[in-house]
Every structure is written in C-alpha cells, then in structure tokens.
Motif scaffolding. Structure first.
Motif, PDB file in Angstrom:
ATOM      1  N   LEU A   1       3.841   2.378  31.841  1.00 31.07           N
ATOM      2  CA  LEU A   1       2.824   3.418  32.035  1.00 31.07           C
ATOM      3  C   LEU A   1       1.586   3.135  31.186  1.00 31.07           C
ATOM      4  O   LEU A   1       0.489   3.577  31.502  1.00 31.07           O
ATOM      5  N   GLY A   2       1.807   2.417  30.097  1.00 34.15           N
ATOM      6  CA  GLY A   2       0.675   2.109  29.208  1.00 34.15           C
ATOM      7  C   GLY A   2       0.195   3.318  28.444  1.00 34.15           C
ATOM      8  O   GLY A   2      -1.000   3.477  28.199  1.00 34.15           O
ATOM      9  N   CYS A   3       1.148   4.166  28.044  1.00 35.78           N
ATOM     10  CA  CYS A   3       0.756   5.432  27.409  1.00 35.78           C
ATOM     11  C   CYS A   3       0.912   5.388  25.895  1.00 35.78           C
ATOM     12  O   CYS A   3       0.901   6.426  25.248  1.00 35.78           O
ATOM     13  N   SER A   4       1.055   4.183  25.320  1.00 34.50           N
ATOM     14  CA  SER A   4       1.319   4.108  23.879  1.00 34.50           C
ATOM     15  C   SER A   4       0.131   4.631  23.069  1.00 34.50           C
ATOM     16  O   SER A   4      -1.015   4.617  23.528  1.00 34.50           O
ATOM     17  N   LEU A   5       0.441   5.070  21.863  1.00 31.47           N
ATOM     18  CA  LEU A   5      -0.571   5.716  21.030  1.00 31.47           C
ATOM     19  C   LEU A   5      -1.385   4.687  20.263  1.00 31.47           C
ATOM     20  O   LEU A   5      -0.837   3.738  19.693  1.00 31.47           O
ATOM     21  N   ASP A   6      -2.671   4.905  20.224  1.00 34.29           N
ATOM     22  CA  ASP A   6      -3.593   4.053  19.477  1.00 34.29           C
ATOM     23  C   ASP A   6      -3.276   4.131  17.972  1.00 34.29           C
ATOM     24  O   ASP A   6      -3.002   5.212  17.451  1.00 34.29           O
ATOM     25  N   PRO A   7      -3.299   3.000  17.243  1.00 36.56           N
ATOM     26  CA  PRO A   7      -2.914   3.004  15.821  1.00 36.56           C
ATOM     27  C   PRO A   7      -3.760   3.920  14.937  1.00 36.56           C
ATOM     28  O   PRO A   7      -3.253   4.493  13.980  1.00 36.56           O
ATOM     29  N   HIS A   8      -5.016   4.063  15.275  1.00 36.25           N
ATOM     30  CA  HIS A   8      -5.853   4.950  14.454  1.00 36.25           C
ATOM     31  C   HIS A   8      -5.386   6.393  14.603  1.00 36.25           C
ATOM     32  O   HIS A   8      -5.255   7.136  13.619  1.00 36.25           O
ATOM     33  N   ALA A   9      -5.101   6.776  15.832  1.00 35.14           N
ATOM     34  CA  ALA A   9      -4.583   8.124  16.079  1.00 35.14           C
ATOM     35  C   ALA A   9      -3.209   8.283  15.425  1.00 35.14           C
ATOM     36  O   ALA A   9      -2.888   9.345  14.870  1.00 35.14           O
ATOM     37  N   ALA A  10      -2.401   7.231  15.480  1.00 36.85           N
ATOM     38  CA  ALA A  10      -1.069   7.284  14.858  1.00 36.85           C
ATOM     39  C   ALA A  10      -1.195   7.519  13.360  1.00 36.85           C
ATOM     40  O   ALA A  10      -0.442   8.291  12.766  1.00 36.85           O
TER      41      ALA A  10
ATOM     42  N   PRO B   1       0.847  -1.200   0.000  1.00 39.61           N
ATOM     43  CA  PRO B   1       0.000   0.000   0.000  1.00 39.61           C
ATOM     44  C   PRO B   1       0.881   1.248   0.000  1.00 39.61           C
ATOM     45  O   PRO B   1       1.980   1.232   0.573  1.00 39.61           O
ATOM     46  N   SER B   2       0.416   2.301  -0.647  1.00 37.57           N
ATOM     47  CA  SER B   2       1.275   3.491  -0.772  1.00 37.57           C
ATOM     48  C   SER B   2       1.326   4.296   0.527  1.00 37.57           C
ATOM     49  O   SER B   2       2.210   5.121   0.715  1.00 37.57           O
ATOM     50  N   THR B   3       0.356   4.110   1.426  1.00 35.22           N
ATOM     51  CA  THR B   3       0.468   4.717   2.753  1.00 35.22           C
ATOM     52  C   THR B   3       0.330   3.597   3.785  1.00 35.22           C
ATOM     53  O   THR B   3      -0.224   2.544   3.482  1.00 35.22           O
ATOM     54  N   THR B   4       0.818   3.889   4.983  1.00 35.70           N
ATOM     55  CA  THR B   4       0.805   2.857   6.025  1.00 35.70           C
ATOM     56  C   THR B   4      -0.625   2.488   6.408  1.00 35.70           C
ATOM     57  O   THR B   4      -1.414   3.375   6.756  1.00 35.70           O
ATOM     58  N   PRO B   5      -0.976   1.220   6.344  1.00 33.70           N
ATOM     59  CA  PRO B   5      -2.332   0.828   6.762  1.00 33.70           C
ATOM     60  C   PRO B   5      -2.514   1.003   8.277  1.00 33.70           C
ATOM     61  O   PRO B   5      -1.531   1.072   9.017  1.00 33.70           O
ATOM     62  N   ILE B   6      -3.751   1.053   8.694  1.00 31.78           N
ATOM     63  CA  ILE B   6      -4.039   1.124  10.131  1.00 31.78           C
ATOM     64  C   ILE B   6      -4.154  -0.302  10.648  1.00 31.78           C
ATOM     65  O   ILE B   6      -5.107  -1.007  10.339  1.00 31.78           O
ATOM     66  N   TYR B   7      -3.166  -0.722  11.390  1.00 36.44           N
ATOM     67  CA  TYR B   7      -3.199  -2.058  11.997  1.00 36.44           C
ATOM     68  C   TYR B   7      -3.810  -1.916  13.381  1.00 36.44           C
ATOM     69  O   TYR B   7      -3.146  -1.468  14.309  1.00 36.44           O
ATOM     70  N   LEU B   8      -5.077  -2.302  13.497  1.00 35.69           N
ATOM     71  CA  LEU B   8      -5.715  -2.167  14.813  1.00 35.69           C
ATOM     72  C   LEU B   8      -5.460  -3.383  15.698  1.00 35.69           C
ATOM     73  O   LEU B   8      -5.824  -3.370  16.875  1.00 35.69           O
ATOM     74  N   ALA B   9      -4.836  -4.416  15.135  1.00 36.32           N
ATOM     75  CA  ALA B   9      -4.616  -5.652  15.912  1.00 36.32           C
ATOM     76  C   ALA B   9      -3.871  -5.359  17.207  1.00 36.32           C
ATOM     77  O   ALA B   9      -2.875  -4.636  17.209  1.00 36.32           O
ATOM     78  N   THR B  10      -4.370  -5.919  18.299  1.00 38.28           N
ATOM     79  CA  THR B  10      -3.663  -5.754  19.572  1.00 38.28           C
ATOM     80  C   THR B  10      -2.653  -6.881  19.776  1.00 38.28           C
ATOM     81  O   THR B  10      -1.741  -6.758  20.585  1.00 38.28           O
ATOM     82  N   THR B  11      -2.856  -8.008  19.058  1.00 42.29           N
ATOM     83  CA  THR B  11      -1.993  -9.173  19.257  1.00 42.29           C
ATOM     84  C   THR B  11      -1.518  -9.687  17.902  1.00 42.29           C
ATOM     85  O   THR B  11      -2.240  -9.591  16.920  1.00 42.29           O
ATOM     86  N   PHE B  12      -0.307 -10.233  17.874  1.00 41.19           N
ATOM     87  CA  PHE B  12       0.262 -10.726  16.626  1.00 41.19           C
ATOM     88  C   PHE B  12       0.718 -12.174  16.825  1.00 41.19           C
ATOM     89  O   PHE B  12       1.205 -12.531  17.896  1.00 41.19           O
ATOM     90  N   THR B  13       0.534 -12.979  15.779  1.00 40.60           N
ATOM     91  CA  THR B  13       0.913 -14.386  15.910  1.00 40.60           C
ATOM     92  C   THR B  13       2.017 -14.714  14.900  1.00 40.60           C
ATOM     93  O   THR B  13       2.225 -13.975  13.929  1.00 40.60           O
ATOM     94  N   TYR B  14       2.712 -15.821  15.129  1.00 40.63           N
ATOM     95  CA  TYR B  14       3.816 -16.249  14.263  1.00 40.63           C
ATOM     96  C   TYR B  14       3.611 -17.713  13.891  1.00 40.63           C
ATOM     97  O   TYR B  14       3.095 -18.496  14.704  1.00 40.63           O
ATOM     98  N   PRO B  15       4.063 -18.102  12.678  1.00 44.23           N
ATOM     99  CA  PRO B  15       3.904 -19.512  12.298  1.00 44.23           C
ATOM    100  C   PRO B  15       4.700 -20.445  13.209  1.00 44.23           C
ATOM    101  O   PRO B  15       4.304 -21.562  13.470  1.00 44.23           O
ATOM    102  N   HIS B  16       5.844 -19.965  13.719  1.00 46.60           N
ATOM    103  CA  HIS B  16       6.665 -20.815  14.589  1.00 46.60           C
ATOM    104  C   HIS B  16       6.787 -20.166  15.963  1.00 46.60           C
ATOM    105  O   HIS B  16       7.122 -18.980  16.056  1.00 46.60           O
ATOM    106  N   THR B  17       6.557 -20.953  16.992  1.00 47.25           N
ATOM    107  CA  THR B  17       6.556 -20.408  18.352  1.00 47.25           C
ATOM    108  C   THR B  17       7.932 -19.829  18.708  1.00 47.25           C
ATOM    109  O   THR B  17       8.027 -18.880  19.484  1.00 47.25           O
ATOM    110  N   GLN B  18       8.973 -20.371  18.104  1.00 51.47           N
ATOM    111  CA  GLN B  18      10.315 -19.849  18.380  1.00 51.47           C
ATOM    112  C   GLN B  18      10.423 -18.364  17.992  1.00 51.47           C
ATOM    113  O   GLN B  18      11.044 -17.576  18.698  1.00 51.47           O
ATOM    114  N   GLU B  19       9.775 -18.007  16.870  1.00 52.57           N
ATOM    115  CA  GLU B  19       9.808 -16.597  16.432  1.00 52.57           C
ATOM    116  C   GLU B  19       9.143 -15.709  17.474  1.00 52.57           C
ATOM    117  O   GLU B  19       9.646 -14.640  17.816  1.00 52.57           O
TER     118      GLU B  19
END
Ligand code: PLP
Length: 417
Positions: free
Chosen positions: A260-269, A44-62
């Motif tokens: 602190l948990g002060c990270s910015l929400d992806p939509h706002a980012a 995509p020509s601009t950064t998509p909004i990734y709202l996912a709070t959690t990410f998974t990997y094919p291999h648990t080692q990763e």
C-alpha cells in the motif's frame, strides 16, 4: 605553522576536510563529501531522525540477506526505517502487542488493518454504526466497490449483534470502544469473545481510549488501530497512525503495508515518538480536566445534557468503570446547549477565548467542534437525529490547560448567549 603542526582541539576532527573524497572533482565531492557512514560510538540519548530512503552494506551478501528476509536490517525506507521502527517498538510495547506498523495517518492504519486482515471479495465486514465518519465511508463506500459486503450495527446491543453475526457470518468486525461524539461505551471484551465464537476477527480503533485506559490485545482483539495524530502524539503537529498485531499476522500486515505504501515518514515518526514520552502525563491531566468540565457543565443552567462516561448519569457508566483502567474515562465529552441550534452554537463557539474551535481532538490545547457540521455533516437531518446528534450538540476535547481557565471560558461563552 601549518594546521597539522598546531595543537588542535579534538572537535576539529569532526569538522575537518573529508580526505576520502579530496582528490575527486567538485561535482562528486558535492554528492559524497562529509557523509557519515560509520556508526559513532557515543549513543544519542533520543532516536535520531534517519531520513535516508536507502541503506548500503559493506558486503553485498549482507544486503542480500536483508532483502531475502533472512536477517533484520534496512534496505529501503518503505519496508523499514530506524526512526519509524523505534516508534513501532514503543507502540507495540505500550499496547502489549507483538508488533506495530506505523502508518502515514490514522485512516491509513484503518485501511491497512482491513486489507492486511486478509478479507477478500465476497466476505462480509460488520462495522459499528457509531464509528469515525471516514472509517464509516471507507467501509461502506470503498469496500463494496472491491467486492466486500458490508453491514453496520449498533454494537451496544449485544443480543442483536449476536443474531446478526450468527445470520450474516461476518469475517471481520470493526469498532471503537468509546464512540464519537456521544461517548457510548462498547463492551469490547464481550464483542471480541462473540466474534471469535463465530469465527470472525476484530479490529478495534482505540484512538479515544488509548493504552492508558484499555489494552485490547489483552482481551483477544486481533488488530488494534490508532490515530497517533490524537492523544499519543498529542501536539497537533503530526499526522500518523498505527496498526498493532500478533506475530502470526505480522507477515501479511507487513507485506500489505509496503504494497500500500502507507509507511510513516521518519520525521513524523520522530515527532510521534517524542510526543509519546509525555503521553501519560498529558492524558491523565486531560481526563481529569474532562471529568471536571463534565461535572461543571452538568450543573450549568445553559446546558441541557452532558455525555461523558465518567458521569454517574451516563447510561454506560458502570461498564466504563469495569472496562477502563486507572479510573480514566477519556478526555472527550459532548454536551447539548439549551434550546441550541446552529446559530446559537456558532455564537457560543465564537465567544470562546481559550478553547479553540478545531476539527481534531487529543491535542494539548482544548478544542471544540460542532458534529452536525463536521464529523457528521454527511448525514441527513433525519439520520443525524436518529443517531442522537442534535443541532445543539457540541464536542469538547479537554487539553492540559488549568481547568479553572477552561471553566471560566465555557461559562462566559454560555452566559453570553
Ligand atoms: N479513528 C478515529 C477514532 C478518529 O477520530 C480519527 C480522526 O479523527 C481517525 C481514526 C483518523 O485519523 P487520522 O486523521 O490520523 O487519519
């Protein structure tokens, strides 16, 4: 003829039934069907909004490598998230810092910078007396409750500042380069050099100056803070902040940020990142408008005094010329209405038709505010007068409108008083 035999347009593939989940029950299908887990090849020509709070990997080692900080990656959005990281990379680049941490507001960024600077109970924090009101409250009300000693000083008086640093041994200094609302200019490189000479570190809030005007990392500031809510995002639709830091400070800042948990929400980012793309165009226009309005108001019969560092009459004009890049003196100015008091200033503000009375600055639209009743409402009348904030003072943040419309608006409102 079945749909399989029919010659279908290629885009059918993007919309067809999800065969991976077809044999499951409806409840499971609701949760899993259609989710796109595979990276698509077209970028995509601009950064998509990734709202996912959690990410998974094919291999648990990763996953384990990312969790253990052996590899960069995404696990949980409070630690890192792609859209927010894109904004952070952009900000670090603009400020020529090693890294940036985006925060949920400018105040969250100030808070993160203070805590992440590793001050601890018993340390002295020295704060500029002329600083954004909520920062002042954080330093003078909250930090003492946590065992820090806080002192405030006039950062325009370098000799007195040095005496104070020498006698009180602060560990941390906090200040802004352009003060609000009187637009005094602090000799930031001199303050940073002085702080370092006495072993103190520095946080500079560069919200008013922006990287178009000054890059504090270049003259040694330890931490730079922004309210992105203002010029950098610029459209009045997102609350965000950031801390810029150097590589050796990053780990502490990062740990503090997710604690602190002060990270910015992806939509706002995303909104901040989009705003950033036009920031130089907007800011140049805003500064040019501010300069022209300052000159216009300086010559207006209903105006007693104008505060803008681009004016030759401003006491810190020469310093501003030396410090500020691109001949940009900022987009905020303040002025005093002749014989003004709250009633007269309110009448003036209500007569405005283009300029919006609003408690913010840095937006594409011009905004105006009455400091005595907003940013400095917490001060007593006496404290306010001592700080130079009279009942006649108005603060104006220039937008990107045509400057003639702004002048006409100010003129009709002033003449109607
Ligand atoms: N720093 C400065 C100089 C400000 O003017 C403001 C807000 O007006 C802040 C920090 C706080 O920013 P926010 O409102 O995004 O928390």
């Amino acid at each position: 003829m079945t749909s399989e035999q029919q010659k279908l347009p290629a885009s059918f593939e993007l919309r067809r039934r999800d065969e991976r989940i077809r044999q499951r029950r409806l409840e499971t299908q609701c949760v899993h069907a259609g989710e796109r887990h595979d990276p698509i090849h077209a970028r995509p020509s601009t950064t998509p909004i990734y709202l996912a709070t959690t990410f998974t990997y094919p291999h648990t080692q990763e996953l384990d490598d990312v969790l253990a900080s052996r590899a960069p990656g995404y696990v949980y959005a409070r630690y890192a998230s792609p859209t927010t990281n894109a904004l952070e990379q952009a900000l670090a680049t603009l400020e020529d810092a090693d890294a940036a941490l985006a925060c949920s507001s400018g105040m969250a960024a100030v808070h993160l910078a203070v805590v992440g600077s590793q001050v601890r109970a018993g340390d002295v924090v020295l704060c500029a007396a002329d600083i954004y009101g909520t920062t002042y409250a954080l330093v003078n009300n909250l930090l003492p409750r946590l065992g820090l000693q806080t002192i405030t000083a006039d950062f325009t008086r370098l000799d007195e500042l040095e005496k104070l640093i020498r006698s009180k041994h602060p560990r941390l200094l906090i200040f802004e380069v352009l003060t609000n609302p009187l637009l005094k200019v602090i000799d930031a490189p001199a303050v940073v050099e002085m702080a370092h000479r006495y072993g103190a570190r520095t946080i500079i809030d560069s919200t008013f100056t922006t990287p178009m005007t000054i890059q504090p990392m270049g003259f040694g500031a330890d931490f730079v803070v922004h309210s992105l809510t203002k010029f950098l995002a610029g459209h009045g639709d997102v609350l965000a902040g950031a801390v810029l830091c150097r590589a050796p400070d990053f780990e502490q800042m990062y740990i503090t940020s997710y604690q602190l948990g002060c990270s910015l929400d992806p939509h706002a980012a995303y909104l901040a990142l989009r705003g950033l793309k036009t920031f130089p165009l907007r800011f140049e226009r805003q500064c040019a408008n501010a300069m022209e309005l300052a000159l216009f108001l300086e010559g207006h019969p209903a105006v007693a005094r104008v505060h803008y560092p681009g004016l030759a009459s401003h006491p810190h004009h020469a310093l501003a010329r030396r410090l500020f890049r691109n001949n940009l003196f900022g987009a905020v100015l303040s002025f005093e209405i002749k014989d003004g008091d709250a009633t007269k200033v309110f009448a003036f503000m209500e007569r405005l038709r283009v300029i919006l009375p609003a408690t913010t600055l840095g937006d594409v639209q011009s905004t105006i505010l009455y400091p005595a009743h907003s940013s400095h409402a917490a001060l007593t009348e006496e404290e306010r007068v001592r700080a130079g904030i009279s009942s006649a003072l108005v603060r104006l943040s220039a937008g990107i409108e045509h400057v003639e419309d702004l002048k006409e608006d100010l003129d009709q409102a002033l003449r109607g008083l």
